[in-house]
Scaffold this motif. Sequence first.
Motif, mmCIF file in Angstrom:
data_model
loop_
_atom_site.group_PDB
_atom_site.id
_atom_site.type_symbol
_atom_site.label_atom_id
_atom_site.label_comp_id
_atom_site.label_asym_id
_atom_site.label_seq_id
_atom_site.Cartn_x
_atom_site.Cartn_y
_atom_site.Cartn_z
ATOM 1 N N TRP A 122 0.835 -1.205 0.000
ATOM 2 C CA TRP A 122 0.000 0.000 0.000
ATOM 3 C C TRP A 122 0.870 1.255 0.000
ATOM 4 O O TRP A 122 1.968 1.264 0.558
ATOM 5 C CB TRP A 122 -0.911 0.016 1.220
ATOM 6 C CG TRP A 122 -1.959 -1.033 1.191
ATOM 7 C CD1 TRP A 122 -1.954 -2.235 1.839
ATOM 8 C CD2 TRP A 122 -3.185 -0.994 0.457
ATOM 9 N NE1 TRP A 122 -3.080 -2.947 1.565
ATOM 10 C CE2 TRP A 122 -3.860 -2.212 0.720
ATOM 11 C CE3 TRP A 122 -3.777 -0.063 -0.380
ATOM 12 C CZ2 TRP A 122 -5.099 -2.501 0.154
ATOM 13 C CZ3 TRP A 122 -5.012 -0.355 -0.943
ATOM 14 C CH2 TRP A 122 -5.661 -1.552 -0.672
ATOM 15 N N ALA A 123 0.358 2.315 -0.610
ATOM 16 C CA ALA A 123 1.069 3.589 -0.632
ATOM 17 C C ALA A 123 1.216 4.152 0.771
ATOM 18 O O ALA A 123 0.335 3.979 1.626
ATOM 19 C CB ALA A 123 0.324 4.594 -1.511
ATOM 20 N N CYS A 124 2.323 4.824 1.001
ATOM 21 C CA CYS A 124 2.471 5.643 2.202
ATOM 22 C C CYS A 124 1.838 6.994 1.906
ATOM 23 O O CYS A 124 2.282 7.701 0.993
ATOM 24 C CB CYS A 124 3.947 5.808 2.549
ATOM 25 S SG CYS A 124 4.242 6.924 3.939
ATOM 26 N N VAL A 125 0.819 7.351 2.638
ATOM 27 C CA VAL A 125 0.125 8.618 2.406
ATOM 28 C C VAL A 125 0.717 9.660 3.341
ATOM 29 O O VAL A 125 0.493 9.628 4.549
ATOM 30 C CB VAL A 125 -1.390 8.466 2.613
ATOM 31 C CG1 VAL A 125 -2.085 9.809 2.447
ATOM 32 C CG2 VAL A 125 -1.952 7.472 1.607
ATOM 33 N N GLY A 126 1.469 10.596 2.775
ATOM 34 C CA GLY A 126 2.197 11.567 3.595
ATOM 35 C C GLY A 126 3.443 10.925 4.156
ATOM 36 O O GLY A 126 4.200 10.252 3.451
ATOM 37 N N PHE A 127 3.662 11.117 5.449
ATOM 38 C CA PHE A 127 4.780 10.468 6.125
ATOM 39 C C PHE A 127 4.333 9.121 6.688
ATOM 40 O O PHE A 127 3.173 8.940 7.050
ATOM 41 C CB PHE A 127 5.295 11.340 7.278
ATOM 42 C CG PHE A 127 5.977 12.604 6.842
ATOM 43 C CD1 PHE A 127 7.169 12.556 6.136
ATOM 44 C CD2 PHE A 127 5.440 13.849 7.151
ATOM 45 C CE1 PHE A 127 7.807 13.722 5.733
ATOM 46 C CE2 PHE A 127 6.071 15.018 6.755
ATOM 47 C CZ PHE A 127 7.258 14.959 6.050
ATOM 48 N N CYS A 128 5.251 8.199 6.748
ATOM 49 C CA CYS A 128 5.051 6.942 7.482
ATOM 50 C C CYS A 128 6.224 6.809 8.443
ATOM 51 O O CYS A 128 7.078 5.936 8.306
ATOM 52 C CB CYS A 128 4.961 5.759 6.526
ATOM 53 S SG CYS A 128 3.443 5.735 5.558
ATOM 54 N N ASP A 129 6.258 7.704 9.391
ATOM 55 C CA ASP A 129 7.378 7.834 10.328
ATOM 56 C C ASP A 129 6.819 7.727 11.743
ATOM 57 O O ASP A 129 6.072 8.601 12.185
ATOM 58 C CB ASP A 129 8.056 9.192 10.118
ATOM 59 C CG ASP A 129 9.265 9.415 11.008
ATOM 60 O OD1 ASP A 129 9.443 8.654 11.981
ATOM 61 O OD2 ASP A 129 10.022 10.367 10.739
#
Length: 326
Positions: A122-129
């Motif tokens: 799945w896409a990271c929407v924005g940050f994935c932090d």
Amino acid sequence: MGRTDAGRGPMDGGTDPEPPCVAPGEMGACTLQEFPGRPYLVWVPAVAAGERLPVVLAFHGGAGNPLSGARNTCPGGGLEEPGCLHAVGNREGFITVYPSGTESALGPTRRIWNAGGGADGWACVGFCDPSIDEAGYIGAVLDDLASDLPVDLDRVYATGLSNGAAVVHRLGCELADRLAAIAPIGGGNQFATSADCTPSRPMPILYIHGTADACWLYEGGPIACGSGMNPDPAVSVGQSMAGWAERNDCRGEPETLPGPNPVDDGIEVVEHRWRDCEAPTRHFEVVGGGHTWLGGNQYLPADQIGPRFPDVTNQDLWDFFEAHRL
């Protein structure tokens, strides 16, 4: 609280309390000690002294900021227009808050939310932090507001566009003890694709999404407009709503009803309303609508993001929120 415009920041020296960051009947920028790089804009309506006020949190889209987010809620993009979300707040008596995402590599005014995704294809929407704690940030915003303003913490609501909608879904999962209802616009529950979405209580939701959204596709797929282009898929509206129907313990298929359609513009709003739920679970399918705020600003050409849709307005948003409290 500290106001960053007009020179009314924290007092110099001594132990005197700081003045509120904004006075009733105006908009101001407020800073947070815990999150100094993420100021938020707030509009406080001019209402009777001592009255406890509900709060609507409105999250800007990806690569936006609180000011652009506020402008996009306005039909023509002007902050003084009567159709803006904060103008509805002034009339209806709620505080409008435009929070700030985290600064991105695109520059200090191009801010992004940690909305989730980024695993299992799945896409990271924005940050994935994991170091970017959106629930902690919003909790700090609400505590800051309540330290100076007559806030009704049982009536706090969240809405947002695109990446801002995706973080609203996430907060619905993680902050159900503080949010009375959510209304994401043009963005699905990407968080639930790669994490456990288990709200502490059933969550009232009105999810609004246009079928001609050229950025976050209604049926899911690559995020495909502007600087947010990503070949990995974003979750569909159907999958997002199926998840909320399950969490809210809805029984049976949704019924289909006419939505608000006051404007003869070729765009039709169809409501899908799930039955026998522990919390209201509703979706406005805006047939022909694009990636814009409710009745809001056409901030990019329609051939890039799809057309704005004036049928659903900020007043409709408040009418949904007003019925719910913790």
